[in-house]
Design a protein around this motif. Structure first.
Motif, PDB file in Angstrom:
ATOM      1  N   GLY A   1      10.471  10.374  12.836  1.00 19.22           N
ATOM      2  CA  GLY A   1       9.830  11.314  11.812  1.00 19.22           C
ATOM      3  C   GLY A   1       8.962  10.665  10.792  1.00 19.22           C
ATOM      4  N   GLY A   2       8.269   9.255  11.198  1.00 21.96           N
ATOM      5  CA  GLY A   2       7.559   8.462  10.035  1.00 21.96           C
ATOM      6  C   GLY A   2       6.218   9.422  10.138  1.00 21.96           C
ATOM      7  N   ARG A   3       5.455   8.986   9.083  1.00 26.10           N
ATOM      8  CA  ARG A   3       4.175   9.573   8.673  1.00 26.10           C
ATOM      9  C   ARG A   3       3.377   8.219   8.178  1.00 26.10           C
ATOM     10  N   SER A   4       2.205   7.963   8.707  1.00 25.78           N
ATOM     11  CA  SER A   4       1.307   6.848   8.054  1.00 25.78           C
ATOM     12  C   SER A   4       1.134   7.130   6.730  1.00 25.78           C
ATOM     13  N   GLU A   5       0.833   8.601   6.132  1.00 21.83           N
ATOM     14  CA  GLU A   5       0.831   8.821   4.609  1.00 21.83           C
ATOM     15  C   GLU A   5       1.947   8.050   3.796  1.00 21.83           C
ATOM     16  N   ALA A   6       3.042   8.265   4.557  1.00 26.09           N
ATOM     17  CA  ALA A   6       4.369   7.852   3.480  1.00 26.09           C
ATOM     18  C   ALA A   6       4.323   6.161   3.690  1.00 26.09           C
ATOM     19  N   LEU A   7       3.662   5.342   4.537  1.00 26.17           N
ATOM     20  CA  LEU A   7       3.564   3.905   4.508  1.00 26.17           C
ATOM     21  C   LEU A   7       2.413   3.504   3.659  1.00 26.17           C
ATOM     22  N   ASN A   8       1.268   4.204   3.789  1.00 20.56           N
ATOM     23  CA  ASN A   8       0.207   3.782   3.049  1.00 20.56           C
ATOM     24  C   ASN A   8      -0.786   4.676   2.473  1.00 20.56           C
ATOM     25  N   GLY A   9      -0.410   5.941   2.339  1.00 13.69           N
ATOM     26  CA  GLY A   9      -1.485   7.038   1.676  1.00 13.69           C
ATOM     27  C   GLY A   9      -2.507   7.297   2.349  1.00 13.69           C
TER      28      GLY A   9
ATOM     29  N   SER B   1       0.853  -1.155   0.056  1.00  9.44           N
ATOM     30  CA  SER B   1      -0.129   0.084   0.087  1.00  9.44           C
ATOM     31  C   SER B   1       0.921   1.355  -0.030  1.00  9.44           C
ATOM     32  N   GLN B   2       2.109   1.240   0.116  1.00 10.69           N
ATOM     33  CA  GLN B   2       2.969   2.277   0.156  1.00 10.69           C
ATOM     34  C   GLN B   2       2.830   2.970  -1.302  1.00 10.69           C
ATOM     35  N   PRO B   3       2.931   4.236  -1.074  1.00  7.90           N
ATOM     36  CA  PRO B   3       2.805   5.018  -2.443  1.00  7.90           C
ATOM     37  C   PRO B   3       4.375   5.110  -2.987  1.00  7.90           C
ATOM     38  N   PHE B   4       4.160   5.287  -4.326  1.00  8.77           N
ATOM     39  CA  PHE B   4       5.416   5.539  -5.090  1.00  8.77           C
ATOM     40  C   PHE B   4       5.645   7.262  -4.706  1.00  8.77           C
ATOM     41  N   PRO B   5       7.170   7.659  -5.043  1.00  5.36           N
ATOM     42  CA  PRO B   5       8.349   6.655  -5.462  1.00  5.36           C
ATOM     43  C   PRO B   5       8.806   5.949  -4.441  1.00  5.36           C
ATOM     44  N   GLU B   6       8.550   6.142  -3.258  1.00  2.00           N
ATOM     45  CA  GLU B   6       9.096   5.241  -2.287  1.00  2.00           C
ATOM     46  C   GLU B   6       9.027   3.645  -2.404  1.00  2.00           C
TER      47      GLU B   6
ATOM     48  N   LEU C   1      -1.113  -1.496   7.989  1.00  4.12           N
ATOM     49  CA  LEU C   1      -0.183  -2.194   6.950  1.00  4.12           C
ATOM     50  C   LEU C   1      -0.875  -3.668   6.493  1.00  4.12           C
ATOM     51  N   PRO C   2      -0.603  -3.872   5.354  1.00  2.00           N
ATOM     52  CA  PRO C   2      -1.016  -5.343   5.175  1.00  2.00           C
ATOM     53  C   PRO C   2       0.149  -6.291   5.949  1.00  2.00           C
TER      54      PRO C   2
ATOM     55  N   HIS D   1      -9.936  -5.332   1.752  1.00  2.03           N
ATOM     56  CA  HIS D   1     -11.023  -6.350   1.358  1.00  2.03           C
ATOM     57  C   HIS D   1     -10.659  -7.763   1.314  1.00  2.03           C
ATOM     58  N   LEU D   2      -9.397  -7.884   1.333  1.00  2.00           N
ATOM     59  CA  LEU D   2      -8.893  -9.384   1.727  1.00  2.00           C
ATOM     60  C   LEU D   2      -8.899  -9.713   3.145  1.00  2.00           C
ATOM     61  N   GLY D   3      -8.910  -8.792   4.067  1.00  2.00           N
ATOM     62  CA  GLY D   3      -8.885  -8.780   5.528  1.00  2.00           C
ATOM     63  C   GLY D   3      -7.841  -9.055   6.096  1.00  2.00           C
ATOM     64  N   ILE D   4      -6.586  -8.584   5.155  1.00  2.00           N
ATOM     65  CA  ILE D   4      -5.214  -8.773   5.867  1.00  2.00           C
ATOM     66  C   ILE D   4      -4.486  -7.875   6.535  1.00  2.00           C
ATOM     67  N   THR D   5      -5.127  -6.647   6.615  1.00  2.00           N
ATOM     68  CA  THR D   5      -4.255  -5.475   7.347  1.00  2.00           C
ATOM     69  C   THR D   5      -4.432  -5.393   8.833  1.00  2.00           C
ATOM     70  N   TYR D   6      -3.553  -4.729   9.447  1.00  2.00           N
ATOM     71  CA  TYR D   6      -3.147  -4.773  10.833  1.00  2.00           C
ATOM     72  C   TYR D   6      -2.920  -3.279  11.246  1.00  2.00           C
ATOM     73  N   LEU D   7      -3.284  -2.745  12.428  1.00  2.00           N
ATOM     74  CA  LEU D   7      -3.223  -1.595  13.108  1.00  2.00           C
ATOM     75  C   LEU D   7      -1.583  -1.521  14.067  1.00  2.00           C
ATOM     76  N   PHE D   8      -1.046  -0.481  13.871  1.00  2.00           N
ATOM     77  CA  PHE D   8       0.336  -0.364  14.738  1.00  2.00           C
ATOM     78  C   PHE D   8      -0.281  -0.469  16.083  1.00  2.00           C
ATOM     79  N   ASP D   9       0.505  -1.096  17.041  1.00  2.00           N
ATOM     80  CA  ASP D   9       0.140  -0.630  18.320  1.00  2.00           C
ATOM     81  C   ASP D   9       0.537   0.461  18.919  1.00  2.00           C
ATOM     82  N   ASN D  10       0.551   1.025  19.966  1.00  2.00           N
ATOM     83  CA  ASN D  10       0.896   2.401  20.640  1.00  2.00           C
ATOM     84  C   ASN D  10       2.379   2.396  20.550  1.00  2.00           C
ATOM     85  N   THR D  11       3.154   1.287  20.949  1.00  2.00           N
ATOM     86  CA  THR D  11       4.551   1.380  20.947  1.00  2.00           C
ATOM     87  C   THR D  11       5.132   1.442  19.336  1.00  2.00           C
ATOM     88  N   ALA D  12       4.644   0.702  18.792  1.00  2.00           N
ATOM     89  CA  ALA D  12       5.093   0.752  17.243  1.00  2.00           C
ATOM     90  C   ALA D  12       4.636   2.241  16.650  1.00  2.00           C
TER      91      ALA D  12
END
Length: 228
Positions: free
Chosen positions: A167-175, A118-123, A181-182, A148-159
């Motif tokens: 400096g991470g952003r959710s948008e950079a990981l999955n838009g 699910s990560q956007p391009f160009p990354e 994330l899957p 749709h496949l039911g394969i995603t999970y949510l980061f826990d608080n620590t992660a």
């Protein structure tokens, strides 16, 4: 009988050993705790199963071209490898492993193989270039197919806090604005978008081995052989 230079799990065991030497106890414990929690919850998590028919979905190439699920299975089955994101160390072990052991066999059998995140391009394209992957790496826009496949999970608080602190952003990981994330997943899809095989790995340090994938396709005797 097919032989491989090393199993995928043995490569993860080497990574885990290195982490025990170099990571802080707190960081290692947090990583293991999230993976363990996902494994415990997996049996209660709804997801598609073999025999299910998927609705139409579109995946994107780096240049913006649209690839539909029907495109992938227009001539027969296709194998989709879902992974987390381009900077994921475990994903940078899995995809080269599949390039080495799975891709040549599928190419010889004229079966498409694609990696999906699910990560956007160009990354997203960086993992393909870095590992010189011989198969396409496609974007699942805003996790549409993964959800749709039911394969995603949510980061826990620590992660989540650890990612933000770097400096991470959710948008950079999955838009999206969701820290989601899957889970690493192997999906074998037949014409008509019929699922013939799905294997979900809630623990991203334990993933589907190539012989398992080849067996479900009836190609278990065509594996790539390596010298000892």
């Amino acid at each position: 009988m097919s032989t491989f230079s090393s199993s995928l799990q043995s490569r993860y065991e080497a990574l885990e050993a290195e982490r025990r030497k170099t990571w802080s106890p707190e960081a290692l414990a947090g990583n293991v705790a999230q993976r363990d929690a996902l494994v415990r919850a997996q049996s209660e998590t709804g997801h598609v199963k073999a025999g299910d028919v998927l609705s139409p979905h579109v995946l994107l190439e780096a240049e913006g071209a649209r690839i539909t699920l029907d495109d992938l299975v227009s001539s027969g089955p296709a194998v989709l490898v879902f992974f987390r994101f381009a900077g994921c160390p475990a994903c940078n072990i899995a995809l080269p492993y599949y390039a080495e052991t799975l891709a040549p066999v599928l190419k010889a059998a004229s079966i498409p193989l694609v990696a999906v995140s699910s990560q956007p391009f160009p990354e997203l394209d960086s993992i393909r270039a870095r590992n010189d992957l011989p198969f396409p790496v496609l974007n699942d826009p805003e996790l549409t197919l993964s959800r749709h496949l039911g394969i995603t999970y949510l980061f826990d608080n620590t992660a989540r806090e650890a990612a933000i602190s770097k400096g991470g952003r959710s948008e950079a990981l999955n838009g999206t604005s969701s820290w989601e994330l899957p889970k690493p997943t192997i999906l074998v899809l037949n014409p008509g978008r019929v699922v013939s095989f799905i294997d979900i790995s809630p623990d991203w340090m334990r993933r589907t081995e190539t012989p398992t994938i080849l067996k479900t396709l009836g190609l278990e005797h065509r594996g790539v052989s390596h010298a000892a």
